[in-house]
Motif scaffolding. Structure first.
Motif, PDB file in Angstrom:
ATOM      1  N   ALA A 282       0.827  -1.212   0.000  1.00  0.00           N
ATOM      2  CA  ALA A 282       0.000   0.000   0.000  1.00  0.00           C
ATOM      3  C   ALA A 282       0.858   1.258   0.000  1.00  0.00           C
ATOM      4  CB  ALA A 282      -0.940  -0.008   1.204  1.00  0.00           C
ATOM      5  N   VAL A 283       1.899   1.299   0.830  1.00  0.00           N
ATOM      6  CA  VAL A 283       2.721   2.502   0.897  1.00  0.00           C
ATOM      7  C   VAL A 283       3.618   2.627  -0.334  1.00  0.00           C
ATOM      8  CG1 VAL A 283       2.636   2.609   3.416  1.00  0.00           C
ATOM      9  CG2 VAL A 283       4.519   1.387   2.310  1.00  0.00           C
ATOM     10  N   GLU A 285       2.786   1.578  -3.402  1.00  0.00           N
ATOM     11  CA  GLU A 285       1.918   2.049  -4.479  1.00  0.00           C
ATOM     12  C   GLU A 285       1.582   3.523  -4.312  1.00  0.00           C
ATOM     13  OE1 GLU A 285       1.342   0.643  -7.137  1.00  0.00           O
ATOM     14  OE2 GLU A 285       1.070  -1.512  -6.947  1.00  0.00           O
ATOM     15  N   ALA A 286       1.346   3.967  -3.084  1.00  0.00           N
ATOM     16  CA  ALA A 286       1.048   5.379  -2.850  1.00  0.00           C
ATOM     17  C   ALA A 286       2.223   6.263  -3.248  1.00  0.00           C
ATOM     18  CB  ALA A 286       0.678   5.602  -1.385  1.00  0.00           C
ATOM     19  N   ALA A 289       2.575   6.426  -6.976  1.00  0.00           N
ATOM     20  CA  ALA A 289       1.489   7.210  -7.563  1.00  0.00           C
ATOM     21  C   ALA A 289       1.614   8.691  -7.239  1.00  0.00           C
ATOM     22  CB  ALA A 289       0.143   6.690  -7.067  1.00  0.00           C
ATOM     23  N   LYS A 291       1.543  10.008  -4.175  1.00  0.00           N
ATOM     24  CA  LYS A 291       0.766  10.402  -3.003  1.00  0.00           C
ATOM     25  C   LYS A 291       1.639  10.362  -1.756  1.00  0.00           C
ATOM     26  CE  LYS A 291      -3.374   8.311  -5.008  1.00  0.00           C
ATOM     27  NZ  LYS A 291      -4.404   7.255  -4.858  1.00  0.00           N
ATOM     28  N   GLY A 292       1.144  10.935  -0.697  1.00  0.00           N
ATOM     29  CA  GLY A 292       1.840  10.858   0.585  1.00  0.00           C
ATOM     30  C   GLY A 292       3.104  11.678   0.618  1.00  0.00           C
ATOM     31  N   ALA A 299       1.303   4.206   8.720  1.00  0.00           N
ATOM     32  CA  ALA A 299       0.337   3.346   8.039  1.00  0.00           C
ATOM     33  C   ALA A 299      -0.243   2.342   9.006  1.00  0.00           C
ATOM     34  CB  ALA A 299       1.014   2.617   6.882  1.00  0.00           C
TER      35      ALA A 299
END
Length: 299
Positions: A282-283, A285-286, A289, A291-292, A299
């Protein structure tokens, strides 16, 4: 048993590299390079395993990642199905030798704009490769990294030099006993014992003599001077309780890498790709992308 890929490897394409065709094939055989999910337009994610493991340690992440990325996996010399005869004590006396291997893999596959993801010392090896040859790399993802494991007057790495010497001596005198003990230390008491057993199996598959040398180089390395030379965005992924890379190390990296962000997972131990693969994905991919952007996340 350690995870085995369910995706059929794609043979590396015949490409040009500086040097002869024989030299290119030598690089790919030396590090048992495997390419998964090759496809036009897919970004390349190069996975660099940590000490004592091999490329199959990424097995819990591969099925999800291979659908969106071309994955390049390999074994450090002395690990997995690498060519142990290629081990050169002089070359691999420092982490720079392992980093040169990563650069040569990028050259042999004619890679550009690679996302380098490494675990533990593999994270530092990938970082050093990006310093040696920045043109090949677009971003770095560093799981449980540490630039220096030793405590110094102005730095907390987590280990006293005497602790490291005792650990290396145990490897020499009782390798299998060391493997079980160290795997348990890395995974931590909060994770299932089966994960520690899986990690210990990786250790026991490695050539014991080469593992001892790699451990010595890893535990005594100091890569702090190279941090300021990293020119690409970096994601630092840390577990909230990690006996090998404590929170102080993550804070140090965040402060000294020019373009870094830090995510602290709720997971424990030193191997989030084993103990918390979904959270790790999840982190990752973020970050990929865009993000974050916060400097510190949980998380």
């Amino acid at each position: 048993m350690p995870f085995v890929y369910s995706t059929r490897p794609t043979p590396p394409a015949p490409v040009a590299v500086r040097g002869s065709l024989t030299e290119r094939h030598h690089v790919l055989r030396r590090n048992h390079v495997q390419v998964l999910g090759a496809g036009a337009g897919k970004p390349t994610l190069l996975l660099c395993h940590g000490f004592g493991c091999n490329q199959h340690i990424w097995g819990y992440l591969v099925p999800a990642l291979v659908t969106r990325y071309q994955l390049v996996l390999f074994d450090h010399v002395g690990a997995g199905e690498s060519d142990a005869q290629a081990y050169d004590p002089q070359k691999y006396a420092t982490l720079d030798g392992y980093a040169r291997d990563v650069v040569e893999i990028c050259q042999a596959l004619e890679l550009r704009q690679v996302i380098g993801m490494g675990h533990s010392v593999g994270a530092m090896i990938t970082m050093l490769a990006a310093v040696q040859a920045p043109a090949y790399f677009a971003k770095l993802i560093m799981l449980a990294p540490s630039p220096c494991y030793l405590n110094e007057p102005d730095y907390y790495g987590g280990f006293e030099r005497e602790d490291v010497q005792q650990l290396l001596e145990l490897m020499r005198t009782d390798y299998h006993g060391w493997a079980s003990m160290f795997a348990g230390l890395l995974m931590g008491p909060a994770n299932p014992a089966a994960l520690g057993e899986e990690l210990a199996q990786y250790f026991c598959q490695m050539n014991a003599a080469l593992a001892q040398e790699f451990a010595r180089v890893t535990l005594l390395a100091d890569s702090r001077a190279a941090l300021s030379q990293v020119s690409v965005p970096v994601l630092l992924v840390q577990c909230q309780q990690d006996a090998v890379a404590p929170a102080e190390v993550g804070a140090y990296l965040l402060a000294h890498l020019p373009h870094a962000q830090l995510v602290t997972l709720a997971a424990t131990g030193h191997c989030p790709h084993l103990s918390a693969p979904l959270e790790t994905l999840a982190v990752v991919e973020a970050f990929l992308a865009g993000k974050g952007a916060e400097r510190t996340l949980t998380a």
